[in-house]
Design a protein around this motif. Sequence first.
Motif, mmCIF file in Angstrom:
data_model
loop_
_atom_site.group_PDB
_atom_site.id
_atom_site.type_symbol
_atom_site.label_atom_id
_atom_site.label_comp_id
_atom_site.label_asym_id
_atom_site.label_seq_id
_atom_site.Cartn_x
_atom_site.Cartn_y
_atom_site.Cartn_z
ATOM 1 N N THR A 1 96.794 8.342 6.215
ATOM 2 C CA THR A 1 96.385 9.160 5.058
ATOM 3 C C THR A 1 94.882 9.321 4.885
ATOM 4 O OG1 THR A 1 96.685 7.161 3.773
ATOM 5 C CG2 THR A 1 98.405 8.828 3.557
ATOM 6 N N THR A 2 94.102 8.377 5.377
ATOM 7 C CA THR A 2 92.659 8.461 5.096
ATOM 8 C C THR A 2 91.808 8.404 6.359
ATOM 9 O OG1 THR A 2 92.499 6.077 4.834
ATOM 10 C CG2 THR A 2 92.887 7.334 2.825
ATOM 11 N N THR A 3 90.598 8.915 6.225
ATOM 12 C CA THR A 3 89.631 8.855 7.316
ATOM 13 C C THR A 3 88.299 8.400 6.741
ATOM 14 O OG1 THR A 3 90.704 10.669 8.484
ATOM 15 C CG2 THR A 3 88.450 10.218 9.105
ATOM 16 N N LEU A 4 87.711 7.398 7.386
ATOM 17 C CA LEU A 4 86.366 6.984 6.973
ATOM 18 C C LEU A 4 85.362 7.726 7.841
ATOM 19 C CD1 LEU A 4 86.347 3.091 6.431
ATOM 20 C CD2 LEU A 4 86.777 4.911 4.782
ATOM 21 N N VAL A 5 84.419 8.377 7.193
ATOM 22 C CA VAL A 5 83.421 9.168 7.914
ATOM 23 C C VAL A 5 82.031 8.686 7.510
ATOM 24 C CG1 VAL A 5 82.446 11.477 8.164
ATOM 25 C CG2 VAL A 5 84.912 11.207 7.995
ATOM 26 N N THR A 6 81.160 8.526 8.498
ATOM 27 C CA THR A 6 79.777 8.141 8.198
ATOM 28 C C THR A 6 78.838 9.281 8.556
ATOM 29 O OG1 THR A 6 80.199 5.792 8.522
ATOM 30 C CG2 THR A 6 77.928 6.506 8.787
ATOM 31 N N ASN B 1 86.167 21.527 7.984
ATOM 32 C CA ASN B 1 86.608 21.882 9.345
ATOM 33 C C ASN B 1 87.586 20.873 9.916
ATOM 34 O OD1 ASN B 1 85.717 24.275 10.334
ATOM 35 N ND2 ASN B 1 83.630 23.507 10.674
ATOM 36 N N GLN B 2 87.407 19.613 9.510
ATOM 37 C CA GLN B 2 88.293 18.542 9.982
ATOM 38 C C GLN B 2 89.530 18.439 9.095
ATOM 39 O OE1 GLN B 2 87.089 16.337 12.606
ATOM 40 N NE2 GLN B 2 85.478 17.876 12.718
ATOM 41 N N ASN B 3 89.625 19.331 8.091
ATOM 42 C CA ASN B 3 90.733 19.314 7.134
ATOM 43 C C ASN B 3 90.788 18.025 6.323
ATOM 44 O OD1 ASN B 3 92.457 21.077 6.105
ATOM 45 N ND2 ASN B 3 93.966 20.972 7.760
ATOM 46 N N LEU B 4 89.649 17.517 5.961
ATOM 47 C CA LEU B 4 89.588 16.280 5.181
ATOM 48 C C LEU B 4 89.261 16.614 3.727
ATOM 49 C CD1 LEU B 4 87.544 14.078 7.673
ATOM 50 C CD2 LEU B 4 89.984 13.890 7.139
ATOM 51 N N ALA B 5 90.026 16.024 2.822
ATOM 52 C CA ALA B 5 89.840 16.324 1.396
ATOM 53 C C ALA B 5 88.997 15.253 0.723
ATOM 54 C CB ALA B 5 91.195 16.404 0.709
ATOM 55 N N GLY B 6 88.319 15.630 -0.357
ATOM 56 C CA GLY B 6 87.597 14.645 -1.164
ATOM 57 C C GLY B 6 86.287 15.167 -1.720
ATOM 58 N N TYR C 1 90.539 12.161 2.689
ATOM 59 C CA TYR C 1 92.004 12.138 2.804
ATOM 60 C C TYR C 1 92.533 13.174 3.785
ATOM 61 C CZ TYR C 1 91.858 8.813 -0.888
ATOM 62 O OH TYR C 1 91.602 7.669 -1.586
ATOM 63 N N ASN C 2 93.439 12.719 4.686
ATOM 64 C CA ASN C 2 94.093 13.641 5.632
ATOM 65 C C ASN C 2 95.303 14.284 4.981
ATOM 66 O OD1 ASN C 2 92.502 11.973 7.306
ATOM 67 N ND2 ASN C 2 94.279 10.720 7.806
ATOM 68 N N PRO D 1 96.528 26.045 -3.952
ATOM 69 C CA PRO D 1 95.282 26.090 -3.180
ATOM 70 C C PRO D 1 95.219 25.050 -2.065
ATOM 71 C CG PRO D 1 94.890 25.184 -5.366
ATOM 72 C CD PRO D 1 96.321 25.603 -5.337
ATOM 73 N N THR D 2 94.544 25.424 -0.979
ATOM 74 C CA THR D 2 94.222 24.477 0.087
ATOM 75 C C THR D 2 92.836 23.897 -0.224
ATOM 76 O OG1 THR D 2 93.073 26.163 1.343
ATOM 77 C CG2 THR D 2 95.440 25.881 1.806
ATOM 78 N N ILE D 3 92.409 22.939 0.598
ATOM 79 C CA ILE D 3 91.061 22.365 0.407
ATOM 80 C C ILE D 3 90.032 23.492 0.507
ATOM 81 C CG2 ILE D 3 89.487 20.546 1.171
ATOM 82 C CD1 ILE D 3 91.737 19.455 2.926
ATOM 83 N N GLN D 4 90.239 24.361 1.507
ATOM 84 C CA GLN D 4 89.289 25.469 1.719
ATOM 85 C C GLN D 4 89.252 26.413 0.520
ATOM 86 O OE1 GLN D 4 91.157 24.247 4.162
ATOM 87 N NE2 GLN D 4 89.631 23.744 5.718
#
Length: 337
Positions: free
Chosen positions: A80-85, A101-106, A184-185, A209-212
């Motif tokens: 469900t989640t992705t940590l990005v730095t 672009n990576q389809n990550l929400a937040g 969030y994925n 709505p989508t994230i975009q």
Amino acid sequence: MTILENISLKPYNTFGIDVNAKYFVSVNSVEALKSVLALPEHTNYFIISGGSNILLTKDVNHLVIHLNIKGIHTVTKTETTTLVTAFAGENWHEFVLWTLNQNLAGIENLALIPGNVGTSPIQNIGAYGVELKDTFVECRALHIETQQIETFTNADCNFGYRTSIFKEKLKGQYIILEVTFKLYNKDYNLKTDYGAIKEQLQSMQIVNPTIQDVSNAVITIRESKLPNPKQIGNSGSFFKNPIVSKHKFNNLKLNFPEMPSYKLSADTVKIPAGWLIEHAGFKGKRFDNYGVHQDQALVLVNYGGAKGTDIYKLSNLIQLTIKRLYDIDLEAEVNII
Ligand code: EPU
């Protein structure tokens, strides 16, 4: 790494104020930053990053260090989640676009906020019902005195409305190098309840709505109200929205029944500074080559060639007028240098 002399800071601040730096260096790695900080002939320096939250009122007679350390990478990914730095010198909006672009929400509601990733935690940037602290996991920052890199968790940062420990207790002591976010994925709740977003999505005829879609709605709202710093110099909201006691607000309401507010707690309310400034008669007011934006009274603008001191004087005049009319202290959100 070259130390340049007599450089105009105009391209390095979104207000577009043309002041001079006696010495200037752009650093693109932590090692380069450390070696500049160790230079015995430049113990006095000023760090500039995205330059989106400063009003430069005078020439800088020492070294300006432009923090330009870039890079974005995924740290870990679960179902469900992705940590990005992201490194400090990444442009904030470019980073938001990368996550989309990576389809990550937040952070879709934080699209188009000027500035860089490294300064985003300092004032806990926020817009349309979302604040940086909602996705912030930790940041790593260089302690200027000891040259040690330290990690600050979300709790360590003491985030508040447009503030953090880096703006208060630890002001000027650390340089933020990189920030890690939890995005969030799937299984996320998009924040679309903020009035303007709801209306914009409706007018775009979007039901699910989508994230975009959410970030497109935010971009449309911001572009319609906030001037693009590439066209008209500005630093976003110049002042914070003041927080007053409920008792004081009830008294103000007697004289200004139209005054809007947001309840913060049982006994405090936040009043939109834009409303106060507009109703004090400043909205759209132009003085020569600077003034108050015509669509958002909270934004002071440089139409080209204005001096930082002119804009600073205007901000003082606004503060004095708001104090006289409403007995409210407006606090600048922008750092005056
Ligand atoms: N308003 C007026 N006249 C104006 C502007 C605003 O009457 O000229 C009143 C209206 O009642 C409006 C209310 O103020 O409904 C709120 O206005 P808006 O939604 O534009 O938000 P804001 O409170 O002025 C804050 C942030 C912005 C952020 C927006 C949207 C602060 C200091 N500013 O502005 O952040 O984009 O909400 O969430 O909290 C920034 O910090 O640089 C920034 C742009």
